[in-house]
Scaffold this active site. Sequence first.
Site, PDB file in Angstrom:
ATOM      1  CG  HIS A  77     -60.418  43.956  98.965  1.00  0.00           C
ATOM      2  ND1 HIS A  77     -60.491  45.201  98.390  1.00  0.00           N
ATOM      3  CD2 HIS A  77     -61.654  43.709  99.479  1.00  0.00           C
ATOM      4  CE1 HIS A  77     -61.708  45.692  98.543  1.00  0.00           C
ATOM      5  NE2 HIS A  77     -62.428  44.795  99.208  1.00  0.00           N
ATOM      6  CD  GLU A 120     -55.833  44.186  95.720  1.00  0.00           C
ATOM      7  OE1 GLU A 120     -56.101  44.974  94.803  1.00  0.00           O
ATOM      8  OE2 GLU A 120     -56.708  43.537  96.331  1.00  0.00           O
ATOM      9  CB  CYS A 143     -60.266  49.389  96.248  1.00  0.00           C
ATOM     10  SG  CYS A 143     -59.785  48.624  97.823  1.00  0.00           S
ATOM     11  CB  CYS A 170     -55.912  47.359  98.166  1.00  0.00           C
ATOM     12  SG  CYS A 170     -57.129  46.112  98.682  1.00  0.00           S
TER      13      CYS A 170
END
Length: 160
Positions: free
Chosen positions: A64, A66, A94, A97
Amino acid sequence: MKPVATSANPPSNDETFLRTALEQAQLAADAGEVPVGAVIVGPDGDVLARGQNRVLRDSDPTAHAEMVALRAAGRALGNYRLEGCTLYVTLEPCAMCAGAMIHARIARLVYGAADPKAGAAGSVLSVLNHPQLNHQIQVTSGALAEECGEMLRQFFRQRR
């Protein structure tokens, strides 16, 4: 320190750094990824790292935006602890993260669009401000929310 969720007009630096994250999100979209971008800024105001979704390109469910930015910032500092740093991201993080942000000791999160299906900064879960955790993160939500959300909506419209 308890996190503080705010939706007021962001300071100009927040907008500037979120626009940098939006540039990363566009690069992700151009590569066929869900358009999410992230930027990590150090305590001195310098950009330490940028990230964009790379899940498909890297065949990595943890890639992701992040996480990509957290890894790059850790390498840049030579330390996984990112104390005093701010993470700017176009979409609410999410749970994965958010957990990584806590372990990294991120001081502040600024995000654009809320994620009503998987957001862990208050939309679905409240991972970042759970009172039993050993680290709290100041949260600013809704900065450039319309722009960030529109990029995601356009991407998924084109996919359908």
